[in-house]
Design an enzyme around this catalytic site. Structure first.
Site, mmCIF file in Angstrom:
data_model
loop_
_atom_site.group_PDB
_atom_site.id
_atom_site.type_symbol
_atom_site.label_atom_id
_atom_site.label_comp_id
_atom_site.label_asym_id
_atom_site.label_seq_id
_atom_site.Cartn_x
_atom_site.Cartn_y
_atom_site.Cartn_z
ATOM 1 N N LYS A 278 22.645 33.940 34.530
ATOM 2 C CA LYS A 278 23.059 33.425 35.835
ATOM 3 C C LYS A 278 21.837 33.238 36.730
ATOM 4 O O LYS A 278 20.936 34.070 36.743
ATOM 5 C CB LYS A 278 24.036 34.398 36.508
ATOM 6 C CG LYS A 278 25.418 34.431 35.888
ATOM 7 C CD LYS A 278 26.334 35.362 36.665
ATOM 8 C CE LYS A 278 27.731 35.382 36.076
ATOM 9 N NZ LYS A 278 28.632 36.287 36.805
ATOM 10 N N GLU A 364 45.020 40.859 35.832
ATOM 11 C CA GLU A 364 45.901 41.169 36.959
ATOM 12 C C GLU A 364 47.189 41.854 36.522
ATOM 13 O O GLU A 364 47.687 42.751 37.212
ATOM 14 C CB GLU A 364 46.227 39.877 37.723
ATOM 15 C CG GLU A 364 45.035 39.232 38.399
ATOM 16 C CD GLU A 364 44.252 38.282 37.497
ATOM 17 O OE1 GLU A 364 43.285 37.663 37.977
ATOM 18 O OE2 GLU A 364 44.617 38.162 36.295
ATOM 19 N N ARG A 392 49.913 36.003 38.971
ATOM 20 C CA ARG A 392 49.792 36.268 37.536
ATOM 21 C C ARG A 392 50.479 37.573 37.140
ATOM 22 O O ARG A 392 50.754 37.787 35.961
ATOM 23 C CB ARG A 392 48.318 36.338 37.154
ATOM 24 C CG ARG A 392 47.579 35.038 37.366
ATOM 25 C CD ARG A 392 46.141 35.114 36.924
ATOM 26 N NE ARG A 392 45.758 33.850 36.304
ATOM 27 C CZ ARG A 392 44.799 33.701 35.409
ATOM 28 N NH1 ARG A 392 44.108 34.749 35.010
ATOM 29 N NH2 ARG A 392 44.523 32.535 34.905
#
Length: 624
Positions: A278, A364, A392
């Site tokens: 990243k 989740e 979700r």
């Protein structure tokens, strides 16, 4: 802009370049990306990390005929730039501009709309099997990050893909795992060897020859797996039925391109593991990829700067302070996040109470049921979750929390519109989908102080309570010095007017008060969408000619609908105007500008109420 990038308006242009030109293109693309995001704001670290991978994919595969599905999608800026949207990058995430995520209506190269994680493998598998059924030879490619691989949906798709005969390639973009050693000449050679036709053909011949000698076949199979296990991080994906290749350096085009070219020739499900970094190419982002994950506008030469004046605390920070304060007060409190520690304001809690902090990954459903298990044992779970991500875990909320009447605080961040992130991240539906569930209450604080107080109220209940609050800062209300809550299910009268009463749910209380001054209207801060303060509601209804409900959430089934239901049950036939989010997805843009366009600022509320009252007044005049 000069050089190679200015000549690329589509992947077809990219494929006309020589392999030797691609590293220079990558350098130009990374520089353009950095300066573009610095001007508009947006996701940076993740996009800097996918430059070479994006180039390699479009160079090797025949996009858009071959489908690329980007998981989450916040790493697709290089993809957008190379697929004809370079000149529109200045409008990124702005109203009327291009989205920060893949969007099918925006480009034929965006094979699937994404913004929530872990959907890519399922979608790409569907595309691969559709091609198989239609007799088409195109490839389907899912690019998924190591964080998104923690979600159960990703493994459900892997489990299904391993037994189907589709041309599916799953690319694990690993930018966080610690793998030793992940790159180098040996890994490059092995990756190319294992992806080559010779290796694949040799494996098939070996299977046929040894099939008549089961013991030798099993021994050879074990030796192969063990040999690969010495140089790859795991053989888990082989067990799912994939041919595992990697890990390879995701920034090395001389490794990526021949490996992808070899994979392109193979049949059946393939799994390529690439390692990227990243923030690649921008030292500040490499050093702090979290800070540069989604920065606002900044000077690339200087980097992110602290504002001269300390900003007002955000609602996420208010939640973080309350969480620490309540944890110090009550040893039973545990904090749960599905991989959103920074976004949900839980960094300090993690530092101060590490034994009571649980990051369950992008999962989740598990987060909610895990909290249910904690609650069964007498602990007090606080699940910090974005409103849009709670969708979700809806089944788990119904069956594992509400049905068993377990206590749980759901800290719903990003309720309402979220500005530049657009409809995929907007928390528009939590009031409608929560208020129909028994044993679940919904608090709607109007400012930071109320948010703090209502979190304490929610924590004190013996059932699930959601406290919904928006992204960013509020009016700057000073936070209390104690943990005392507000009365459960009770609102307050904030302004006494005449004729019309505005019932505000949440932070739209401030524009409601401003509009009420011009209208001489009554304003009620309802605070709770469920349960409604029926006593206050009926008192106001009996003393006014009309009611206006106001919420930054979906009108359909929302708090205004709850008011209508209550008035009907009380047989009070009063005119009610519902103001909120209409029955359509609201595109990305500046938050204040979106509220203004929807008529949810002070001027818009006043205008809507006056226009609505006009025919009522005419009808009254005719009746008299």
């Amino acid at each position: 802009m000069t050089g190679l990038l200015s000549t690329i308006d589509s992947p077809a242009d990219l494929r006309r370049l020589t392999r030797a030109q691609l590293p220079a293109l990558a350098t130009e693309l990374r520089d353009f990306l950095l300066h573009s995001v610095a001007r508009t704001g947006g996701h940076l670290s993740s996009n800097l990390g996918t430059v070479e991978l994006t180039i390699a994919l479009h160079y090797v595969f025949n996009t858009p005929e071959d489908r690329i599905v980007w998981d989450v999608g916040h790493q697709t800026y290089p993809h957008k730039i190379l697929t004809g949207r370079r000149e529109r990058m200045g409008s990124l995430r702005q109203h009327g501009g291009i989205s920060g995520f893949p969007l099918r209506s925006e480009s034929g190269f965006d094979a699937f709309g994404t913004a929530h994680s872990s959907t890519s493998i399922s979608a790409a598998l569907g595309m691969a099997m559709a091609a198989h059924q239609k007799g088409e030879s195109r490839q389907a490619i899912a690019v998924i990050g190591d964080g998104a691989m923690t979600a159960g949906m990703a493994f459900e798709a892997l489990n299904n893909a391993g037994v189907l005969d589709g041309r599916l390639l799953v690319i694990l973009n690993d930018n966080d795992m610690s793998i030793s050693p992940p790159v180098g000449a040996l890994n490059r050679y092995l990756a190319q060897l294992m992806s080559g036709r010779f290796y694949s053909a040799a494996k098939q011949v070996g299977k046929q020859v040894l099939a008549k000698a089961p013991h030798l076949f099993e021994l050879a199979k074990r030796l192969e797996e063990q040999a690969k296990g010495l140089v790859v991080p795991a053989t888990l994906f082989e067990k799912f039925g994939f041919n595992y290749i990697g890990p390879i350096d995701g920034h090395d085009l001389e490794s990526l391109i021949p490996t992808l070219e070899n994979i392109k020739q193979l049949e059946g499900p393939q799994f390529l593991h690439v390692v990227t970094k990243k923030g690649r190419g921008y030292d500040l982002a490499e050093a702090d990829p979290i800070a540069y994950h989604g920065p606002g506008k900044f000077d690339p030469k200087v980097g992110l700067q602290q504002p001269a004046q300390a900003p007002k605390p955000t609602f996420s920070q208010v939640f973080g302070r309350w969480l620490c304060d309540m944890a110090a007060h009550d040893q039973r409190l545990v904090g749960i996040t599905p991989a959103m520690r920074e976004g949900s304001g839980m960094v300090e809690f993690h530092q101060r109470f590490p034994d009571r902090y649980y990051d369950v990954g992008i999962a989740e459903q598990h987060a909610v049921t895990f909290g249910s298990g904690l609650a069964c044992e007498g602990l007090k779970p606080v699940v910090a979750i974005y409103s849009t991500f709670l969708q979700r875990a809806y089944d788990q909320l119904v069956h594992d929390v509400a049905l068993q009447k377990l206590p749980m605080v759901l800290a719903l961040d990003r309720a309402g519109l979220v500005g530049a992130d657009g409809p995929t991240h907007a928390g528009a539906y939590d009031i409608p989908f929560l208020r129909c569930i028994p044993n679940v209450s919904i608090a709607c604080p109007a400012d930071e102080a109320e948010c703090y107080r209502l979190l304490s109220t929610a924590y004190a209940q013996d059932h699930a309570v959601a406290v919904r609050y928006p992204r960013g800062a509020g009016v700057g209300a000073a936070l209390p010095d104690d943990l005392e809550g507000l009365p459960f299910g009770k609102g307050e009268l904030r302004r006494q007017g005449r004729r019309v009463a505005i019932l505000a749910f949440g932070t739209l209380l401030q524009p409601a008060l401003a509009a009420a001054e011009a209208l001489d209207a009554t304003v009620v801060n309802m605070r709770w969408a469920k349960p409604l303060d029926l006593e206050l509601l009926l008192e106001v209804a009996r003393s006014h000619e009309a009611i206006v409900t106001l919420e930054e959430g979906a009108i359909a089934g929302g708090a205004g609908s709850a008011v209508l239901e209550a008035l009907q049950a009380a047989r009070l036939p009063l005119p009610v105007l519902q103001l909120g989010l209409p029955d359509r997805f609201i595109e990305h843009g500046d938050h204040a500008g979106l509220l203004s366009q929807l008529g949810l600022d002070a001027a818009g509320i006043e205008r809507s109420v006056r226009a609505w009252l006009m025919p009522i007044e005419v009808a009254k005049g005719e009746a008299s």
